[in-house]
Structures are given as structure tokens and as C-alpha cells.
Design a protein around this motif. Structure first.
Motif, mmCIF file in Angstrom:
data_model
loop_
_atom_site.group_PDB
_atom_site.id
_atom_site.type_symbol
_atom_site.label_atom_id
_atom_site.label_comp_id
_atom_site.label_asym_id
_atom_site.label_seq_id
_atom_site.Cartn_x
_atom_site.Cartn_y
_atom_site.Cartn_z
ATOM 1 N N ARG A 78 0.819 -1.230 0.000
ATOM 2 C CA ARG A 78 0.000 0.000 0.000
ATOM 3 C C ARG A 78 0.845 1.268 0.000
ATOM 4 O O ARG A 78 0.387 2.339 -0.372
ATOM 5 C CB ARG A 78 -0.914 0.002 1.237
ATOM 6 N N PHE A 79 2.075 1.158 0.492
ATOM 7 C CA PHE A 79 2.948 2.334 0.575
ATOM 8 C C PHE A 79 4.296 1.989 -0.027
ATOM 9 O O PHE A 79 4.701 0.830 -0.037
ATOM 10 C CB PHE A 79 3.164 2.741 2.040
ATOM 11 N N ARG A 80 5.006 3.030 -0.474
ATOM 12 C CA ARG A 80 6.338 2.794 -1.036
ATOM 13 C C ARG A 80 7.392 3.073 0.034
ATOM 14 O O ARG A 80 7.452 4.194 0.547
ATOM 15 C CB ARG A 80 6.555 3.707 -2.254
ATOM 16 N N PRO A 81 8.239 2.080 0.342
ATOM 17 C CA PRO A 81 9.249 2.283 1.383
ATOM 18 C C PRO A 81 10.120 3.503 1.102
ATOM 19 O O PRO A 81 10.508 4.234 2.015
ATOM 20 C CB PRO A 81 10.094 1.012 1.330
ATOM 21 N N GLU A 82 10.390 3.753 -0.196
ATOM 22 C CA GLU A 82 11.288 4.870 -0.522
ATOM 23 C C GLU A 82 10.654 6.234 -0.221
ATOM 24 O O GLU A 82 11.334 7.235 -0.107
ATOM 25 C CB GLU A 82 11.788 4.787 -1.973
ATOM 26 N N ASP A 83 9.299 6.267 -0.075
ATOM 27 C CA ASP A 83 8.627 7.528 0.263
ATOM 28 C C ASP A 83 8.565 7.748 1.768
ATOM 29 O O ASP A 83 8.289 8.851 2.222
ATOM 30 C CB ASP A 83 7.179 7.524 -0.252
ATOM 31 N N LEU A 84 8.772 6.667 2.546
ATOM 32 C CA LEU A 84 8.440 6.754 3.967
ATOM 33 C C LEU A 84 9.492 6.215 4.925
ATOM 34 O O LEU A 84 9.563 6.675 6.067
ATOM 35 C CB LEU A 84 7.130 5.975 4.217
ATOM 36 N N ALA A 85 10.252 5.249 4.522
ATOM 37 C CA ALA A 85 11.120 4.567 5.487
ATOM 38 C C ALA A 85 12.587 4.725 5.145
ATOM 39 O O ALA A 85 13.338 3.753 5.103
ATOM 40 C CB ALA A 85 10.734 3.089 5.584
ATOM 41 N N ASN A 86 12.993 5.943 4.888
ATOM 42 C CA ASN A 86 14.432 6.205 4.751
ATOM 43 C C ASN A 86 14.735 7.660 5.069
ATOM 44 O O ASN A 86 13.837 8.516 5.092
ATOM 45 C CB ASN A 86 14.964 5.779 3.380
ATOM 46 N N ALA A 87 15.994 7.950 5.320
ATOM 47 C CA ALA A 87 16.397 9.280 5.793
ATOM 48 C C ALA A 87 16.123 10.362 4.739
ATOM 49 O O ALA A 87 15.742 11.489 5.080
ATOM 50 C CB ALA A 87 17.872 9.267 6.175
ATOM 51 N N GLU A 88 16.276 10.011 3.478
ATOM 52 C CA GLU A 88 16.036 10.995 2.406
ATOM 53 C C GLU A 88 14.578 11.450 2.420
ATOM 54 O O GLU A 88 14.275 12.632 2.269
ATOM 55 C CB GLU A 88 16.378 10.372 1.040
ATOM 56 N N ALA A 89 13.669 10.462 2.577
ATOM 57 C CA ALA A 89 12.233 10.778 2.620
ATOM 58 C C ALA A 89 11.931 11.697 3.798
ATOM 59 O O ALA A 89 11.151 12.647 3.678
ATOM 60 C CB ALA A 89 11.426 9.491 2.737
ATOM 61 N N PHE A 90 12.588 11.437 4.939
ATOM 62 C CA PHE A 90 12.356 12.255 6.132
ATOM 63 C C PHE A 90 12.847 13.679 5.914
ATOM 64 O O PHE A 90 12.189 14.642 6.290
ATOM 65 C CB PHE A 90 13.047 11.618 7.340
ATOM 66 N N LYS A 91 14.004 13.802 5.264
ATOM 67 C CA LYS A 91 14.541 15.147 4.994
ATOM 68 C C LYS A 91 13.598 15.908 4.063
ATOM 69 O O LYS A 91 13.365 17.100 4.212
ATOM 70 C CB LYS A 91 15.919 15.038 4.331
ATOM 71 N N ARG A 92 13.068 15.181 3.085
ATOM 72 C CA ARG A 92 12.184 15.780 2.080
ATOM 73 C C ARG A 92 10.883 16.259 2.700
ATOM 74 O O ARG A 92 10.431 17.361 2.465
ATOM 75 C CB ARG A 92 11.883 14.717 1.022
ATOM 76 N N ASP A 93 10.272 15.389 3.529
ATOM 77 C CA ASP A 93 8.955 15.710 4.085
ATOM 78 C C ASP A 93 8.815 15.082 5.477
ATOM 79 O O ASP A 93 8.164 14.052 5.649
ATOM 80 C CB ASP A 93 7.862 15.184 3.137
ATOM 81 N N PRO A 94 9.431 15.719 6.495
ATOM 82 C CA PRO A 94 9.415 15.124 7.844
ATOM 83 C C PRO A 94 7.998 14.944 8.390
ATOM 84 O O PRO A 94 7.722 13.959 9.072
ATOM 85 C CB PRO A 94 10.226 16.102 8.698
ATOM 86 N N ALA A 95 7.096 15.870 8.067
ATOM 87 C CA ALA A 95 5.735 15.785 8.613
ATOM 88 C C ALA A 95 5.002 14.569 8.051
ATOM 89 O O ALA A 95 4.276 13.874 8.765
ATOM 90 C CB ALA A 95 4.958 17.065 8.305
ATOM 91 N N LEU A 96 5.221 14.277 6.769
ATOM 92 C CA LEU A 96 4.576 13.117 6.135
ATOM 93 C C LEU A 96 5.060 11.819 6.776
ATOM 94 O O LEU A 96 4.250 10.958 7.150
ATOM 95 C CB LEU A 96 4.878 13.099 4.631
ATOM 96 N N VAL A 97 6.367 11.711 6.922
ATOM 97 C CA VAL A 97 6.942 10.489 7.489
ATOM 98 C C VAL A 97 6.501 10.334 8.945
ATOM 99 O O VAL A 97 6.083 9.256 9.378
ATOM 100 C CB VAL A 97 8.486 10.497 7.363
ATOM 101 N N TRP A 98 6.565 11.439 9.695
ATOM 102 C CA TRP A 98 6.140 11.396 11.101
ATOM 103 C C TRP A 98 4.676 10.950 11.191
ATOM 104 O O TRP A 98 4.301 10.112 12.009
ATOM 105 C CB TRP A 98 6.321 12.777 11.739
ATOM 106 N N GLY A 99 3.832 11.517 10.332
ATOM 107 C CA GLY A 99 2.396 11.195 10.339
ATOM 108 C C GLY A 99 2.148 9.724 10.057
ATOM 109 O O GLY A 99 1.277 9.100 10.673
ATOM 110 N N TRP A 100 2.942 9.164 9.145
ATOM 111 C CA TRP A 100 2.784 7.744 8.816
ATOM 112 C C TRP A 100 3.140 6.881 10.020
ATOM 113 O O TRP A 100 2.454 5.924 10.348
ATOM 114 C CB TRP A 100 3.659 7.386 7.610
ATOM 115 N N TYR A 101 4.209 7.253 10.732
ATOM 116 C CA TYR A 101 4.597 6.481 11.923
ATOM 117 C C TYR A 101 3.597 6.681 13.063
ATOM 118 O O TYR A 101 3.332 5.755 13.834
ATOM 119 C CB TYR A 101 6.037 6.824 12.350
ATOM 120 N N GLU A 102 3.012 7.881 13.144
ATOM 121 C CA GLU A 102 1.974 8.100 14.161
ATOM 122 C C GLU A 102 0.785 7.174 13.906
ATOM 123 O O GLU A 102 0.216 6.595 14.831
ATOM 124 C CB GLU A 102 1.499 9.563 14.128
ATOM 125 N N TRP A 103 0.447 7.014 12.626
ATOM 126 C CA TRP A 103 -0.655 6.120 12.245
ATOM 127 C C TRP A 103 -0.316 4.673 12.635
ATOM 128 O O TRP A 103 -1.155 3.960 13.187
ATOM 129 C CB TRP A 103 -0.892 6.272 10.738
#
Ligand code: OAD
Length: 246
Positions: A44-69
Motif C-alpha cells: 500500500r505504501f512505497r518504502p522509498e517515500d516513507l522509510a528512509n532518511a532521504e524521505a524524512f529530509k524531504r517531508d518530515p511531517a509526512l513520514v512522522w504522520g505515517w509512523y503516528e498512524w
């Protein structure tokens, strides 16, 4: 389910048992696995959008929100009979090590203490800049919360793609794989290194390898025994048969 009598004998007598678990053991607690074609997180989700440091640098709020979920699901979940069975087994075997790839903390909540959380723990945070664990972040109204020391963004204390595993954890897991008589591999697709390597290390070191999984994996063919079914049914059955009345 018929259990091989030899396996029960080995389990009862073993003084060194090592276990590797994956997302399948928490599936019966309602936590989605990664590679299930319908409900798995990676379908359902792409690891490269959510589970790596580059993704976090790009959009920390998105990654944080996914982990909050994902944390919501973990908070709502309870350890199931498979987690509880492993916590019991720890008391029966003098040399016991539980290696888990899961970040949900359900093994610890079930009572397991001889535990290596190889991929971290989703309920813990660390500073993205400093790497230190932070108990309480500063909420400035814009997620993620910030490090009280340096003001850097907080990230979950889990291993992301491209990151190295903790050296101490690796050494403990490797030693436990090399030295055990019996290795149980439970609810993992054995697709991710280095965790997937440990069952083979145990095999090469002369251990008996037993797989407990709903489906076939690359380890099925090399295992001495395969117990097919949901871990929450198979593991309690295994323990109750090995030690009836307990
Ligand atoms: P996977 O989703 O790859 O595999 C889950 C396995 O559990 C599959 O073999 C399923 O057939 C099996 N399974 C599902 N339900 C089960 C049940 N009720 N009882 C027994 N088995 C069941 O999950 P992992 O192998 O844990 O890494 O994935 C390994 C790593 O890949 C994860 O730790 C994660 C992911 O990318 C990081 O995030 C670093």
C-alpha cells in the motif's frame, strides 16, 4: 496438528534455543505485515517515500504522520498467545535469545526480556541530528516534535532502509545463532538481510531449524521441520504438547 515427536524431544532437552520473529507473529494482534499482497504495508505504501532518511529530509511531517498512524495500531494492539508462549519458553530454556525484526514492542509487553529488537522500537524517538534517544520532545505546533537539546526534528528509533543495524544487537544475535541447538524462525518472509541470514548461520553451525509460518518461504526447504499455520495457534500448541498441563 501432528508435531514430530523428535522435535518435542529436542525442545524439551535443549539448553540453548534462539528464536527469530517477523511481522507474521503480530498479525494475529491486528498489526499489518509488510509483504502480504493485499494488506501488507509495502503493497500500500512505497518504502522509498516513507522509510528512509532521504524521505524524512524531504517531508518530515509526512513520514512522522505515517509512523503516528502505525503507532496508533500498536497502542490498540495486545500481545497474542504466540508472544505469550515465547515469554514462557524463555523461562524453560537456560540459554534463550529472542531476536525480533518487529518494532511494535509486543514481545516486551508479553514479558520477554532476553530480547534483541534488531530494527528498533516504534514507540521510542531519537533526534534526527544527534541520534540520541529523546524521552519527551518539544511540540512547537508543527510535526514532528523537536529535540529539547538541539531543536532538531525527532524521528522514530527504527532502522530505515540504507541504515546500519546496531553493532551490539548484531553481535548478540550472531552469537545466539551460532551457539544454539534449536533455532525457531517464526512469521518472517526471510526477505530482509541481515536478519534473514541468522537461520542459515544456525543451520551451518549444526542447529536444528524449525519454521513456523502460515506460508512457504525460502527457508521452508532447508528447515528440518515446518509447522504451517498461524503462530498464535501453532506456538501455544507446541508448548502445551511439549509440557502438558503447564
Ligand atoms: P513480511 O511481511 O515480509 O513477512 C511476514 C511473514 O509472516 C510472511 O512469510 C507471512 O506468510 C507470515 N505470516 C503472516 N501471518 C502469519 C501468522 N498469523 N502466523 C505466522 N506467519 C504469518 O514481514 P517480515 O519478514 O517481518 O524492516 O519483514 C522483514 C522486514 O521487512 C521488517 O522488519 C521491515 C520490512 O521492511 C524494516 O522496516 C527495517
Amino acid at each position: 496438528m501432528q508435531l514430530p515427536p523428535q522435535l518435542l524431544d529436542i525442545l524439551r532437552k535443549a539448553s540453548r534455543v534462539t528464536v527469530l520473529t517477523g511481522a507474521g507473529i503480530s498479525a494475529d494482534s491486528g498489526i499489518p505485515t509488510f509483504r502480504d499482497p493485499q494488506h501488507g504495508l509495502w503493497s500500500r505504501f512505497r518504502p522509498e517515500d516513507l522509510a528512509n532518511a532521504e524521505a524524512f529530509k524531504r517531508d518530515p511531517a509526512l513520514v512522522w504522520g505515517w509512523y503516528e498512524w502505525r503507532r496508533e495500531a500498536v497502542r490498540a494492539a495486545e500481545p497474542n498467545p504466540a508472544h505469550l508462549a515465547l515469554a514462557t519458553l524463555e523461562h524453560r530454556v537456560p540459554g534463550f535469545t529472542l531476536i525480533t525484526q518487529n518494532v511494535d514492542g509486543l514481545h516486551a509487553r508479553a514479558g520477554s526480556r532476553k530480547l534483541v529488537e534488531l530494527h528498533g522500537n516504534i514507540m521510542r524517538n531519537k533526534c534526527f541530528a544527534e541520534g540520541t534517544v529523546v524521552e519527551q520532545g518539544v511540540d512547537d505546533g508543527e510535526p514532528p516534535p523537536k529535540c529539547p537539546r538541539c531543536g532538531g526534528p525527532l524521528r522514530p528509533d527504527v532502522v530505515w532502509f540504507g541504515e546500519a543495524l546496531d553493532e551490539q544487537h548484531m553481535a548478540t544475535a550472531d552469537k545466539a545463532a551460532r551457539e544454539c541447538e534449536l533455532f525457531l524462525v517464526i512469521g518472517t518472509s526471510a526477505a530482509v538481510m541481515p536478519a534473514a541470514h541468522f537461520p542459515r548461520v544456525a543451520l551451518q553451525s549444526g542447529a536444528v531449524l524449525v519454521e513456523i509460518n502460515r506460508d512457504e518461504t525460502p527457508l521452508s526447504a532447508v528447515s528440518h521441520a515446518v509447522l504451517r499455520g498461524p503462530a498464535a495457534l501453532v506456538l501455544p500448541h507446541l508448548l502445551n504438547t511439549a509440557w502438558p498441563g503447564n
